[in-house]
Design a protein around this motif. Structure first.
Motif, short mmCIF file in Angstrom:
data_model
loop_
_atom_site.label_atom_id
_atom_site.label_comp_id
_atom_site.label_asym_id
_atom_site.label_seq_id
_atom_site.Cartn_x
_atom_site.Cartn_y
_atom_site.Cartn_z
N VAL A 97 0.90 -1.34 -0.58
CA VAL A 97 -0.09 0.54 0.11
C VAL A 97 0.95 0.66 0.17
N GLU A 98 1.83 1.50 1.02
CA GLU A 98 2.46 2.31 0.93
C GLU A 98 3.29 2.28 -0.22
N GLN A 146 1.19 4.22 -2.56
CA GLN A 146 1.06 5.69 -2.46
C GLN A 146 2.40 6.49 -2.11
N ARG A 172 -2.79 -3.83 -7.49
CA ARG A 172 -3.51 -3.11 -6.75
C ARG A 172 -4.90 -3.04 -6.85
N LEU A 220 -5.43 -4.40 -3.16
CA LEU A 220 -5.29 -3.39 -2.12
C LEU A 220 -6.39 -2.15 -2.51
N GLU A 221 -7.11 -2.25 -3.08
CA GLU A 221 -8.33 -1.36 -3.04
C GLU A 221 -9.05 -1.88 -2.58
N GLU A 239 -7.46 -2.91 1.39
CA GLU A 239 -6.51 -1.81 2.31
C GLU A 239 -6.63 -1.40 2.07
N LEU A 259 -7.02 1.29 -0.60
CA LEU A 259 -6.56 1.88 -1.35
C LEU A 259 -7.43 2.86 -1.91
N ARG A 260 -7.23 4.24 -2.39
CA ARG A 260 -8.05 5.18 -3.46
C ARG A 260 -7.78 4.33 -5.00
N ARG A 293 -6.80 4.57 -8.54
CA ARG A 293 -6.59 5.93 -9.32
C ARG A 293 -7.52 6.86 -9.73
#
Length: 192
Positions: free
Chosen positions: A113-114, A117, A166, A169-170, A173, A175-176, A178
């Motif tokens: 995630v990091e 980001q 990705r 992760l969305e 986790e 994650l926003r 894209r």
């Protein structure tokens, strides 16, 4: 000792951080005059000066000789700078090779995630980078390098740790998603 990880370093992906560089390459790095003369006593602060002097990225060249970029990456893995320091290095737009070095380190050591980001905003950086390899020097761009870090399994003759896709992760986790596909055109099938 210059060839040991700093005391109190955290394990990365279940191993000593230095072991993210293959043993053969690590041994060759330890034997290089550049490593012995310039990397022996580097700290998180003094490493900046050496990274600024870089004139290319890359893994190995010639007769499997590690590049200075790879040497400094190993040193980063040894000293394990604090996250805040690395983010500041990444923000330093005037030093493109420092930025590339830190981006590679972040990709190798941070949580997925990091990684997304921190690295996804970098594709707006279109500066040229020289890449040194077995075939000599080639030209690439920062945005291509970052895209490769997020999608490829091997960069600069280094096998990157697996990263969660990705889309996963969305969902898991938070994650926003894209916003648009600025650099990827209108290709919706591309998933980091």
């Amino acid at each position: 000792m210059a060839n040991t990880t700093v005391r109190g370093a955290l394990s990365i992906h279940g191993t000593n951080p230095q072991f993210l560089i293959e043993k053969v390459i690590r041994s060759r790095i330890y034997e290089l005059p550049f490593w012995k003369e310039h990397c022996f006593t580097l700290t998180a602060e003094s490493l900046i000066d050496k990274a600024i002097e870089l004139n290319s990225i890359g893994g190995v060249y010639g007769n499997q000789k590690p590049t200075q970029f790879k040497c400094l990456l190993l040193k980063l893995l040894q000293i394990q700078p604090e996250k805040e320091i690395l983010v500041e290095y990444l923000q330093a737009e005037e030093f493109k090779y420092l930025r590339a070095l830190v981006a590679m380190y972040i990709r190798m050591t941070f949580r997925a995630v990091e990684v997304f980001q921190l690295l996804e905003p970098l594709p707006i950086d279109f500066r040229k980078l020289r890449e040194r390899s077995m075939a000599g020097y080639t030209l690439t761009y920062m945005d291509e390098f970052v895209y490769a870090l997020l999608t490829e399994e091997r960069i600069c003759d280094t096998i990157l740790p697996r990263i969660t896709k990705r889309g996963v992760l969305e969902e898991t986790e938070g994650l926003r998603p894209r916003e648009g596909h600025q650099l990827l055109g209108e290709v919706d099938s591309v998933v980091f």
